[in-house]
Motif scaffolding. Sequence first.
Motif, short mmCIF file in Angstrom:
data_model
loop_
_atom_site.label_atom_id
_atom_site.label_comp_id
_atom_site.label_asym_id
_atom_site.label_seq_id
_atom_site.Cartn_x
_atom_site.Cartn_y
_atom_site.Cartn_z
N SER A 1 -4.85 5.00 2.69
CA SER A 1 -3.95 5.87 3.44
C SER A 1 -3.31 6.87 2.49
CB SER A 1 -2.86 5.03 4.12
OG SER A 1 -1.93 5.86 4.78
N MET A 2 -3.41 8.16 2.81
CA MET A 2 -2.98 9.22 1.89
C MET A 2 -1.49 9.55 2.10
SD MET A 2 -6.29 11.76 1.94
CE MET A 2 -6.28 11.93 3.72
N ASP A 3 -0.63 8.67 1.58
CA ASP A 3 0.81 8.89 1.72
C ASP A 3 1.46 9.40 0.44
OD1 ASP A 3 0.72 6.64 0.15
OD2 ASP A 3 1.78 5.33 1.56
N GLY A 4 0.69 9.48 -0.65
CA GLY A 4 1.22 9.99 -1.92
C GLY A 4 2.12 9.02 -2.64
N LYS A 5 2.24 7.79 -2.14
CA LYS A 5 3.07 6.77 -2.78
C LYS A 5 2.19 5.73 -3.46
CE LYS A 5 6.67 7.21 0.78
NZ LYS A 5 7.44 6.52 1.85
N VAL A 6 2.69 5.20 -4.56
CA VAL A 6 1.95 4.16 -5.28
C VAL A 6 2.54 2.82 -4.89
CG1 VAL A 6 1.23 3.29 -7.52
CG2 VAL A 6 1.48 5.75 -7.18
N GLY A 7 1.94 2.20 -3.88
CA GLY A 7 2.38 0.89 -3.42
C GLY A 7 1.42 -0.19 -3.85
N GLN A 8 1.45 -1.31 -3.14
CA GLN A 8 0.68 -2.48 -3.55
C GLN A 8 -0.82 -2.20 -3.61
OE1 GLN A 8 1.33 -5.95 -1.10
NE2 GLN A 8 0.32 -7.31 -2.54
N GLN A 9 -1.38 -1.57 -2.58
CA GLN A 9 -2.81 -1.29 -2.56
C GLN A 9 -3.23 -0.34 -3.67
OE1 GLN A 9 -3.53 -0.08 1.64
NE2 GLN A 9 -5.05 -1.72 1.65
N THR A 10 -2.44 0.70 -3.87
CA THR A 10 -2.78 1.69 -4.90
C THR A 10 -2.65 1.10 -6.29
OG1 THR A 10 -2.02 3.45 -3.42
CG2 THR A 10 -2.32 4.02 -5.73
N ILE A 11 -1.60 0.31 -6.52
CA ILE A 11 -1.41 -0.36 -7.82
C ILE A 11 -2.61 -1.26 -8.12
CG2 ILE A 11 -0.14 -2.24 -8.92
CD1 ILE A 11 1.24 0.28 -9.43
N ASN A 12 -3.02 -2.06 -7.13
CA ASN A 12 -4.15 -2.97 -7.34
C ASN A 12 -5.43 -2.21 -7.62
OD1 ASN A 12 -2.49 -5.16 -6.91
ND2 ASN A 12 -3.03 -5.39 -4.76
N LEU A 13 -5.58 -1.03 -7.00
CA LEU A 13 -6.79 -0.23 -7.17
C LEU A 13 -6.88 0.40 -8.56
CD1 LEU A 13 -9.33 1.11 -5.84
CD2 LEU A 13 -7.81 3.00 -5.21
N ASP B 1 5.62 16.73 -7.94
CA ASP B 1 4.61 17.19 -6.99
C ASP B 1 3.19 17.02 -7.52
OD1 ASP B 1 6.65 17.88 -5.29
OD2 ASP B 1 6.67 20.01 -5.85
N MET B 2 2.98 17.26 -8.83
CA MET B 2 1.65 17.14 -9.41
C MET B 2 1.17 15.68 -9.38
SD MET B 2 0.66 20.18 -10.31
CE MET B 2 -0.60 20.01 -11.56
N THR B 3 2.09 14.77 -9.66
CA THR B 3 1.73 13.36 -9.62
C THR B 3 1.43 12.94 -8.18
OG1 THR B 3 3.12 12.88 -11.54
CG2 THR B 3 2.51 11.01 -10.15
N GLU B 4 2.24 13.41 -7.25
CA GLU B 4 2.01 13.08 -5.83
C GLU B 4 0.65 13.59 -5.37
OE1 GLU B 4 4.79 13.08 -1.94
OE2 GLU B 4 4.40 15.08 -2.76
N ALA B 5 0.30 14.82 -5.78
CA ALA B 5 -1.00 15.38 -5.41
C ALA B 5 -2.15 14.56 -6.02
CB ALA B 5 -1.09 16.83 -5.89
N ALA B 6 -1.95 14.08 -7.25
CA ALA B 6 -2.96 13.26 -7.91
C ALA B 6 -3.15 11.93 -7.18
CB ALA B 6 -2.56 13.00 -9.36
N VAL B 7 -2.04 11.34 -6.74
CA VAL B 7 -2.10 10.07 -6.01
C VAL B 7 -2.81 10.26 -4.68
CG1 VAL B 7 -0.73 8.28 -4.86
CG2 VAL B 7 -0.06 9.10 -7.13
N ILE B 8 -2.50 11.34 -3.97
CA ILE B 8 -3.14 11.63 -2.69
C ILE B 8 -4.65 11.80 -2.87
CG2 ILE B 8 -3.36 13.35 -0.85
CD1 ILE B 8 -0.33 13.78 -1.07
N LYS B 9 -5.05 12.50 -3.95
CA LYS B 9 -6.47 12.69 -4.23
C LYS B 9 -7.15 11.35 -4.51
CE LYS B 9 -10.13 15.25 -5.11
NZ LYS B 9 -10.82 16.00 -4.03
N LEU B 10 -6.50 10.51 -5.29
CA LEU B 10 -7.04 9.19 -5.59
C LEU B 10 -7.20 8.38 -4.30
CD1 LEU B 10 -6.24 6.74 -8.41
CD2 LEU B 10 -5.73 6.00 -6.09
#
Length: 518
Positions: free
Chosen positions: A202-214, A186-195
């Motif tokens: 899009s705030m889905d809490g998942k680390v996909g292609q866009q988030t990885i590239n960012l 949950d803590m990691t998911e919250a951190a991803v959503i904040k990022l």
Amino acid sequence: MNIKRIKRYMAAAVITTAAAAMLSGCGKKEEASIPSAIAELPAAETKAHTQVTPLTPDGPVLPYIESIPEAETEPAPEYMKNGLEHPKVAELQARLMELGFMDNDEPTHFFGNITEAAVVAFQRQNKLDKDGVVGPATWDAIMSPDAKFYAISNGDVGEDIKRVQNRLYELGYLASKDLVTGKFGDMTEAAVIKLQELNGLSMDGKVGQQTINLLYSDDIKPNYLSYGEKSDVVLACQKRLKELGYLTTDPDGSFGNDTAMAIKQFQARNDLVVDGYLGPSTKIALEGSSAQPNGMTLGERGDSVHRVQELLNKYGYLASSNITGYYGEVTEKAVKTFQSSNGLSADGSVGMRTMAKLTGKDVKKYTSGSKSSSGGSSSKKGSSGGSSGGGGQSSGGGSGVNALISAAKSKLGAPYVYGAKGANSFDCSGFVYWSLRQAGVKQSYLTSSGWRNVGKYTKITNFGSIQAGDIVVVNDHVGIALGGGQVIDASSSHGRVIQRSLSSWWANNFICAWRIFG
């Protein structure tokens, strides 16, 4: 028809020819041997050879042989796993790289640890048995045109999760280092959503292609102190940066250009990701007793060098025409003269004491009587030294290239580990960073994408112009040219540091090369 069968046909022809001669004058004993020889052939072939083969002036007429098939490649096993070597593995690796489960590299025929880890990550994401074995179900899922790009989410576990968490911690989205566990909770998911929120995703809490590239992009917005902020925390960090010889202005608590420049210089000296942000890792390193002080020397480039040259010019030790951002021989001589005039050891290096004096209030300006350590007057004329493509410690390109290649070759066979910078394991950018440092080149750590626009060396845009010692940049990968069409790099597909040819894969993925030694 195979070779063995051809020989049997020829043997049959000889037998039947001999039999024809025997029938004209031989007894029953010889006749009895004919059927027994032919009987060894299969039934379908026996019938074709019970007749006497017609003769020609050149010998008997043999049966027509259509073709001899070439030996086939060993068929791929139904299940591929660690240790297998087969051409089909290259197809598997290429697809895993395309989907983001492996770092981009030239595919190989060998199924090693890195490939296995990528397969496990794919299986985890696609709810398959996480055994690292590519059976029919896993193969079909990987090769499906509907296969999804690498993504992780709440509940996932693995080493790749730990890497993402570590980056979230460095960027200030995870509050403490003990949250870097390899378990996506949950803590990691919250951190991803904040990022995602702060960076417009899009705030889905998942680390996909866009988030990885960012995560490693220059455009990422961190969740901590950065440019424009003012606080006591910034002031404390500025004082420490000043103490270590990085900050060239007086601490005032405001995070401006000088502070960002000093932080980048500090990060480069202390093996941190160079992003100019005052994140957790940087603050810990800055406050630690093992923090490396600044020490600019011959061959360096950058904003910090430019600032030192401005100060030397302000006090009369360097001509304005030599404010280039490159620390050449003229700059070194000016530093030595400054040090001699101000009661410092004249070693030509801008370390803590020299920087403190240079940025202090009791600086002695240059006078005609100021002498360099060699006894000659300081000169304000001439170039700052080095070619436009310089940047190595050595003024002689050949020796610099040799030192770089020697350092790189000393690590042949060292294991590939994502994010490792040496000295016993590496990823592709960590290997280049370590090798350059061993050769005396003060280049900060850059990811493979960072090498696309490093700018301070001579840029090579023609693949055919690559020379020994050049840093070769391809799509999401980087290596060191050895000359003679060879390159050395930390290879994810091979799982180790290897020497190999600059093949068509390198040519097809080529972005540019950088000539470190002019």
